[in-house]
Design an enzyme around this catalytic site. Structure first.
Site, PDB file in Angstrom:
ATOM      1  N   GLU A 265       1.601  16.318  19.845  1.00 30.04           N
ATOM      2  CA  GLU A 265       0.255  16.566  20.373  1.00 30.04           C
ATOM      3  C   GLU A 265       0.167  17.925  21.060  1.00 30.04           C
ATOM      4  OE1 GLU A 265      -2.167  14.822  19.573  1.00 30.04           O
ATOM      5  OE2 GLU A 265      -1.459  12.789  19.170  1.00 30.04           O
ATOM      6  N   ARG A 269      -2.203  20.910  19.472  1.00 29.15           N
ATOM      7  CA  ARG A 269      -3.387  21.249  20.274  1.00 29.15           C
ATOM      8  C   ARG A 269      -3.168  22.507  21.106  1.00 29.15           C
ATOM      9  NH1 ARG A 269      -6.171  15.433  21.735  1.00 29.15           N
ATOM     10  NH2 ARG A 269      -4.967  14.202  20.278  1.00 29.15           N
ATOM     11  N   ASP A 398      -0.029  10.316   8.030  1.00 29.41           N
ATOM     12  CA  ASP A 398      -1.094  11.168   7.482  1.00 29.41           C
ATOM     13  C   ASP A 398      -0.761  12.657   7.335  1.00 29.41           C
ATOM     14  OD1 ASP A 398      -1.036  11.285  10.263  1.00 29.41           O
ATOM     15  OD2 ASP A 398      -3.175  10.999  10.564  1.00 29.41           O
ATOM     16  N   GLU A 533     -12.022  13.826  10.904  1.00 31.67           N
ATOM     17  CA  GLU A 533     -11.520  13.933   9.528  1.00 31.67           C
ATOM     18  C   GLU A 533     -12.608  14.003   8.456  1.00 31.67           C
ATOM     19  OE1 GLU A 533     -10.304  11.805  11.803  1.00 31.67           O
ATOM     20  OE2 GLU A 533      -8.383  12.764  12.198  1.00 31.67           O
ATOM     21  N   THR A 622      -3.434  20.899  11.702  1.00 33.08           N
ATOM     22  CA  THR A 622      -4.045  19.564  11.670  1.00 33.08           C
ATOM     23  C   THR A 622      -4.990  19.324  12.853  1.00 33.08           C
ATOM     24  OG1 THR A 622      -3.593  17.224  11.273  1.00 33.08           O
ATOM     25  CG2 THR A 622      -2.177  18.347  12.884  1.00 33.08           C
TER      26      THR A 622
HETATM   27  C1  DMJ Z   1      -6.135  15.071  15.895  1.00 37.73           C
HETATM   28  O1  DMJ Z   1      -5.356  15.246  17.003  1.00 37.73           O
HETATM   29  C2  DMJ Z   1      -5.470  15.604  14.658  1.00 37.73           C
HETATM   30  O2  DMJ Z   1      -6.409  15.810  13.669  1.00 37.73           O
HETATM   31  C3  DMJ Z   1      -4.384  14.714  14.145  1.00 37.73           C
HETATM   32  O3  DMJ Z   1      -3.856  15.164  12.940  1.00 37.73           O
HETATM   33  C4  DMJ Z   1      -4.917  13.321  13.937  1.00 37.73           C
HETATM   34  N1  DMJ Z   1      -5.575  12.824  15.104  1.00 37.73           N
HETATM   35  C5  DMJ Z   1      -6.522  13.642  15.781  1.00 37.73           C
HETATM   36  C6  DMJ Z   1      -7.938  13.528  15.290  1.00 37.73           C
HETATM   37  O4  DMJ Z   1      -8.327  12.361  14.791  1.00 37.73           O
END
Ligand code: DMJ
Length: 634
Positions: A265, A269, A398, A533, A622
């Site tokens: 995370e 981020r 994912d 998403e 992501t």
């Molecule tokens: C985000 O932190 C990122 O997109 C991650 O890959 C999946 N979860 C959240 C958003 O849903």
């Protein structure tokens, strides 16, 4: 001494009121006597008034119930107080202007539509939020599904016009479309400002806004929302907001703190957010901070297997797995590569890249995959997959698939192993996880558990249409694009088939004949966390196909976020129940990815400028932070 009359009264009440029954009988007799003394006209008037009051009471009953319910279960704990009842109803006020073409019964030439959609009109409507548009019309944002969609993407009503009318319309279509795009972009900027206002007023410098209780929540204690939102502000052109945030990063942000952070995370981020902002602005403060956090995360890789632990104390330089296991999540250890690779490229220090590529190499060689699909857990001691036999494109797996493709793109499409693993995984999805729903025949991605198929699809899986489309854009097989389009429709239906027009966290698809609706939702899965998403995929699909229906779908979703998750005092909130438009039940939390990802992808979706984040030059991590595709000379 009391006068005689009062003495009588006192003695009467004392003797006759000895029991509750006596008092009641006395009151009844006295009332009846008075009633008999009235004239017939007086009695009729009283009866008529009582009837009138009864009728009024019955007609306002539903409103009272709603007031009571809202007040009783609201998020700020001020149970049942009248002012709170009024406040909470305001939280769910629709706020955005309705597109004129979406207003029932509104007809008129495009020029009229233009005027209605002009910026001044938008801000007028947005104003102070007290004069919102017709609630019913906004509530029906998802009606667009059944409406006729013009090539220009505007929802129009079927009408017969003369040739002259048609020509006139054609001439005015282009400016009308420009105005439409402008008003939608402005609507996203406005939504961002509103979210930012909540964060600034109640959570400045903290991780997450709690918009209902007007406070904040800490996860890592590092200003997560502020960092996640930096490049969004830059892309949206919100200069003042960006300048203020930059000042906080330069002056206040310190990673020299004894706090446990999750490696994945904080990489996607914080490290991702700082790196992309550095690229967009060229401001070295962001690279310095990125290098600082990147180096503090490195202890995570000191494990017997070199598969990193999930958590790191960035102050102490120690790392550990979760308390209950020595496993890490496969998606987490394989979705930090883009950021660490970029950090090595920028700093010239190879340690970051070496650590994360070691993980990829090990996973590439591991047994326990099924047709390129990976299990969800990996052990940090022996480096083997654990909990084998379960395959999903949702939570815990994912972004493994996403990063196979994106690392390949980032590195200039040279790392063949990454590409091979990605292509094999897509075939694995097709072979094992794809099915069609009833009645609409929607293609969805289910899960496999020890050979048994489950028709369960997380909202998280909706990254897949976008990733498939991105691959096709970069030269991968055309059938990836076809699948992307089918899955995009499915993800849209996960919104459209819900009463609020917002997707649940997890959907179950019906596969038996006679089903009335494709999407079913279990009670525990009815929440919506403002996830990005679907909007992310809509952006890719629109960018590559130019099919306006994707913008229209996104517009509907944005309106529903505004209708059901917007908090009047600032910010947006996750909700508990996408199936109850009367009371979606706020969760009192605005996730940082709403600003980092969801609103950014909305903006990019509504923009018709392909040079805004050119997808041949940038690749998004992501968490929606754009990183550069490495120049070919390197
Ligand atoms: C985000 O932190 C990122 O997109 C991650 O890959 C999946 N979860 C959240 C958003 O849903």
């Amino acid at each position: 001494m009391l006068p005689p009359s009062r003495r009588d009264f006192v003695s009467l009440t004392l003797s006759e009121c000895g029991s509750y029954t006596n008092v009641r009988q006395w009151r009844q007799q006295s009332c009846w006597r008075k009633w008999k003394q009235l004239s017939r006209l007086q009695r009729s008037l009283i009866l008529f008034t009582l009837m009138l009051l009864l009728v009024c009471g019955i007609s306002t009953y539903p409103t009272l119930i709603v007031h009571w319910r809202d007040g009783a279960v609201g998020g700020n704990g001020d149970v049942g107080k009248q002012p709170f009842v009024v406040d909470l109803k305001n939280e769910y006020r629709p706020f955005l202007p309705i597109l004129p073409s979406e207003k029932k019964g509104r007809r008129g030439p495009p020029s009229l539509k233009n005027r209605l959609q002009s910026k001044s009109n938008v801000s007028g409507l947005l104003g102070d939020g007290n004069d919102g548009p017709d609630l019913k019309n906004v509530a029906k944002g998802s009606e667009g599904v059944n409406a006729v969609i013009s090539w220009g993407g505007a929802v129009i009503e079927e009408e017969q016009g003369s040739d002259t009318d048609t020509k006139e319309k054609e001439n005015q279509e282009v400016p009308s479309l420009l105005a439409l795009a402008d008003s939608r972009l402005e609507a996203v900027r406005e939504a961002f400002r509103h979210a930012w206002k909540g964060y600034k007023d109640f959570a400045w410098g903290h991780d997450e806004l709690k918009p209902i209780s007007k406070s904040y929540g800490e996860w890592f204690g590092l200003g997560l929302t502020l960092i996640d939102a930096l490049d969004t502000m830059w892309i949206l052109g919100l200069k003042e907001e960006f300048a203020e945030a930059r000042k906080w990063v330069a002056k206040e942000l310190s990673f020299n703190k004894s706090v446990d952070v999750n490696l994945f995370e904080s990489t996607i981020r914080i490290l991702g957010g700082l790196l992309s902002t550095y690229h967009l602005t060229g401001d070295s403060v962001f690279l310095d901070k990125a290098t600082d956090i990147g180096s503090r995360l490195m202890p995570a890789f000191k494990t017997p297997s070199k598969i990193p632990y999930s958590d790191v104390n960035i102050g102490k330089g120690t790392a550990h797995p979760p308390r209950w296991t020595s496993d890490s999540t496969v998606a987490e250890v394989t979705s930090i590569q883009m950021e660490f690779r970029e950090l090595s490229r920028l700093t010239g220090d190879p340690q970051y890249q070496l650590a994360v590529m070691e993980v990829m190499e090990q996973i590439h060689k591991l047994d326990g995959k099924q047709d390129g699909l990976v299990p969800m857990f990996i052990n940090t001691n022996n480096g083997q997959f654990t909990h084998q036999g379960i395959y999903t494109l949702g939570a815990r797996a994912d972004s493994y698939y996403e990063y196979l493709l994106k690392q390949w793109i980032q590195g200039g499409k040279k790392e063949k192993v990454l590409l091979e693993d990605y292509l094999q995984a897509v075939e694995g999805v097709k072979k094992n996880l794809l099915k069609k729903s009833v009645p609409l025949g929607l293609t969805f991605v289910g899960e496999l558990s020890h050979g048994y198929f489950s028709a369960k699809m997380d909202h998280l899986v909706c990254f897949l249409p976008g990733t498939l489309a991105l691959g096709a854009h970069h030269g991968l097989p055309a059938d990836h694009m076809e699948l992307a389009q089918q899955l995009m429709e499915t993800c849209y239906q996960m919104y459209a088939q819900m009463e609020t027009g917002l997707s649940p966290e997890i959907a179950h698809f019906n596969m038996h004949e006679g089903s009335k609706q494709d999407v079913d939702v279990k009670i525990a899965d009815r929440h919506n966390l403002l996830r990005p998403e679907t909007v992310e995929s809509l952006f890719y699909l629109y960018r590559f196909t130019k099919d306006k229906k994707y913008q229209q779908w996104g517009w509907e979703i944005l309106q529903n976020f505004n209708k059901y998750t917007r908090v009047s005092t600032g910010g947006y909130t996750s909700i508990n129940n996408v199936r109850d438009p009367a009371y979606p039940s706020p969760r009192d939390k605005m996730e940082s990815f709403f600003l980092g990802e969801t609103l950014k992808y909305f903006y990019l979706l509504f923009s018709d400028d392909p040079s805004l984040m050119n997808l041949d030059k940038y690749v998004f991590n992501t968490e929606a932070h754009p990183l550069p595709v490495w120049p070919q000379t390197e």
